[in-house]
Design an enzyme around this catalytic site. Structure first.
Site, mmCIF file in Angstrom:
data_model
loop_
_atom_site.group_PDB
_atom_site.id
_atom_site.type_symbol
_atom_site.label_atom_id
_atom_site.label_comp_id
_atom_site.label_asym_id
_atom_site.label_seq_id
_atom_site.Cartn_x
_atom_site.Cartn_y
_atom_site.Cartn_z
ATOM 1 N N SER A 8 0.840 -1.202 0.000
ATOM 2 C CA SER A 8 0.000 0.000 0.000
ATOM 3 C C SER A 8 0.871 1.246 0.000
ATOM 4 O O SER A 8 1.629 1.494 0.938
ATOM 5 C CB SER A 8 -0.910 0.015 1.227
ATOM 6 O OG SER A 8 -1.516 1.290 1.310
ATOM 7 N N HIS A 33 -1.184 -1.062 -4.273
ATOM 8 C CA HIS A 33 -2.479 -0.739 -3.663
ATOM 9 C C HIS A 33 -2.517 0.767 -3.392
ATOM 10 O O HIS A 33 -1.633 1.322 -2.750
ATOM 11 C CB HIS A 33 -2.618 -1.536 -2.363
ATOM 12 C CG HIS A 33 -3.940 -1.423 -1.697
ATOM 13 N ND1 HIS A 33 -5.039 -2.174 -2.075
ATOM 14 C CD2 HIS A 33 -4.347 -0.649 -0.666
ATOM 15 C CE1 HIS A 33 -6.068 -1.868 -1.296
ATOM 16 N NE2 HIS A 33 -5.676 -0.944 -0.429
ATOM 17 N N ASP A 35 -4.732 3.813 -1.862
ATOM 18 C CA ASP A 35 -5.838 4.107 -0.936
ATOM 19 C C ASP A 35 -6.362 5.523 -1.114
ATOM 20 O O ASP A 35 -5.646 6.498 -0.854
ATOM 21 C CB ASP A 35 -5.347 3.948 0.516
ATOM 22 C CG ASP A 35 -5.192 2.494 0.909
ATOM 23 O OD1 ASP A 35 -6.145 1.724 0.691
ATOM 24 O OD2 ASP A 35 -4.129 2.133 1.442
ATOM 25 N N MET A 37 -9.021 8.254 0.176
ATOM 26 C CA MET A 37 -9.884 8.576 1.326
ATOM 27 C C MET A 37 -10.410 9.995 1.176
ATOM 28 O O MET A 37 -9.636 10.916 0.897
ATOM 29 C CB MET A 37 -9.085 8.488 2.617
ATOM 30 C CG MET A 37 -8.401 7.148 2.817
ATOM 31 S SD MET A 37 -7.411 7.189 4.300
ATOM 32 C CE MET A 37 -6.716 5.534 4.270
ATOM 33 N N HIS A 66 -8.321 1.435 -4.152
ATOM 34 C CA HIS A 66 -9.298 1.171 -3.087
ATOM 35 C C HIS A 66 -9.998 2.480 -2.742
ATOM 36 O O HIS A 66 -9.413 3.356 -2.113
ATOM 37 C CB HIS A 66 -8.520 0.610 -1.874
ATOM 38 C CG HIS A 66 -9.347 0.330 -0.674
ATOM 39 N ND1 HIS A 66 -8.792 0.064 0.562
ATOM 40 C CD2 HIS A 66 -10.699 0.268 -0.486
ATOM 41 C CE1 HIS A 66 -9.758 -0.144 1.444
ATOM 42 N NE2 HIS A 66 -10.915 -0.015 0.839
ATOM 43 N N MET A 68 -12.192 4.548 -0.702
ATOM 44 C CA MET A 68 -12.887 4.720 0.591
ATOM 45 C C MET A 68 -13.578 6.075 0.535
ATOM 46 O O MET A 68 -13.187 7.026 1.225
ATOM 47 C CB MET A 68 -11.856 4.646 1.731
ATOM 48 C CG MET A 68 -11.345 3.235 1.961
ATOM 49 S SD MET A 68 -9.848 3.211 2.957
ATOM 50 C CE MET A 68 -8.643 3.409 1.654
ATOM 51 N N MET A 137 -11.702 -5.952 4.906
ATOM 52 C CA MET A 137 -10.958 -5.011 5.748
ATOM 53 C C MET A 137 -10.661 -5.683 7.087
ATOM 54 O O MET A 137 -11.578 -6.096 7.799
ATOM 55 C CB MET A 137 -11.759 -3.732 5.983
ATOM 56 C CG MET A 137 -11.975 -2.868 4.757
ATOM 57 S SD MET A 137 -10.456 -2.419 3.885
ATOM 58 C CE MET A 137 -9.514 -1.579 5.162
ATOM 59 N N ASP A 175 -6.905 -6.502 3.793
ATOM 60 C CA ASP A 175 -6.351 -5.151 3.878
ATOM 61 C C ASP A 175 -6.364 -4.631 5.310
ATOM 62 O O ASP A 175 -7.425 -4.354 5.867
ATOM 63 C CB ASP A 175 -7.168 -4.229 2.959
ATOM 64 C CG ASP A 175 -6.522 -2.860 2.819
ATOM 65 O OD1 ASP A 175 -5.397 -2.672 3.307
ATOM 66 O OD2 ASP A 175 -7.169 -1.985 2.203
HETATM 67 C C1 DX5 Z 1 -6.640 1.370 5.514
HETATM 68 C C2 DX5 Z 1 -6.126 1.171 4.106
HETATM 69 C C3 DX5 Z 1 -5.069 0.140 4.016
HETATM 70 C C4 DX5 Z 1 -3.773 0.579 4.682
HETATM 71 C C5 DX5 Z 1 -3.013 -0.648 5.084
HETATM 72 O O1 DX5 Z 1 -7.696 2.250 5.502
HETATM 73 O O2 DX5 Z 1 -7.195 0.739 3.272
HETATM 74 O O3 DX5 Z 1 -4.817 -0.226 2.677
HETATM 75 O O4 DX5 Z 1 -2.974 1.364 3.842
HETATM 76 O O5 DX5 Z 1 -1.938 -0.256 5.859
HETATM 77 P P1 DX5 Z 1 -1.296 -1.199 6.963
HETATM 78 O O6 DX5 Z 1 -0.754 -2.392 6.249
HETATM 79 O O7 DX5 Z 1 -0.235 -0.339 7.571
HETATM 80 O O8 DX5 Z 1 -2.383 -1.572 7.937
HETATM 81 ZN ZN ZN Z 2 -6.675 -0.164 1.287
#
Ligand code: DX5
Ligand code: ZN
Length: 216
Positions: A8, A33, A35, A37, A66, A68, A137, A175
């Protein structure tokens, strides 16, 4: 099948994003990956379309994006154009999941659905034939570096069973809080893709850490 690893980029050094992506290119990672947000669906803001596009410009691995975010339908095309190979939306953010999955496929991307820790895998029973990847998750989404939720193992086994019953080819991705301790148990329960952020980027040798995860 050998496990797939998706580091990620959230845990990378954003001031050196090109360098971080090039490092991943030389690793055994299967995906990058990404992320996204929005500060609404999750209590944190990461980055958006232009940064995804910048990552894609240097990436030699497919981007696993991903989302979110609320109203993901509104942004599917932009993320596809920015280079997303897999687009994962949250079950909790989709009123018309069937339609959203169709829209992702129509853009030529692989369709993923993420489930928050409290959302049962059984809710996907009637959608699995449309889903390329389910992202379970194993932390509450919004932040990297959180503690892995142990109930995840049971969700993975139950989902694996459902996938086998339906005869679908859906991959199971995990994840949040993934490390070398929980990874073997996750793969044994039926996981296919492991996302790892802080465990990879905070390690002294991320390339070696990815190789270790890959070799389980
Ligand atoms: C959390 C993200 C994950 C995060 C994982 O909201 O969706 O992808 O980056 O990070 P680690 O491996 O540090 O938990
Ligand atoms: Zn993620």
């Amino acid at each position: 099948m050998k496990s797939m690893i998706a580091p990620s980029i959230l845990a990378a050094d954003f001031a050196n994003i090109q360098h971080e992506v090039e490092m991943l290119n030389t690793s055994e990672a299967d995906f990058i990956h990404v992320d996204i947000m929005d500060g609404l669906f999750v209590p944190n803001i990461s980055f958006g379309i232009p940064v995804t596009e910048a990552i894609h410009r240097h990436a030699k691995k497919p981007l696993d994006v991903h989302l979110m975010i609320q109203n993901p339908d509104q942004y599917l095309e932009s993320f596809r154009k920015a280079g997303a190979e897999v687009i994962t939306v949250h079950w909790e953010a989709c009123t018309h999941l069937n339609r959203t999955l169709q829209a992702i496929k129509a853009l030529g991307a692989k369709a993923g659905v993420a489930l928050n820790p409290h959302t049962p895998v059984e809710l996907l029973a009637d959608s699995l034939d449309q889903i390329d990847l389910v992202c379970i998750m194993s932390v509450n989404p919004g932040f990297g570096g959180q503690k892995f939720i142990e109930n995840t193992y049971s969700k993975v086994s139950r989902l694996k069973q459902l996938i086998q019953e339906k005869g679908s080819k859906t991959l199971i991705e995990i994840d949040g809080g993934v490390n070398l301790q929980n990874a073997p148990k996750l793969l044994e329960a039926g996981a296919d893709v492991l996302v790892a952020g802080s465990f990879v980027f905070n390690s002294p040798d991320p390339i070696e850490t990815i190789a270790e995860l890959k070799s389980i």
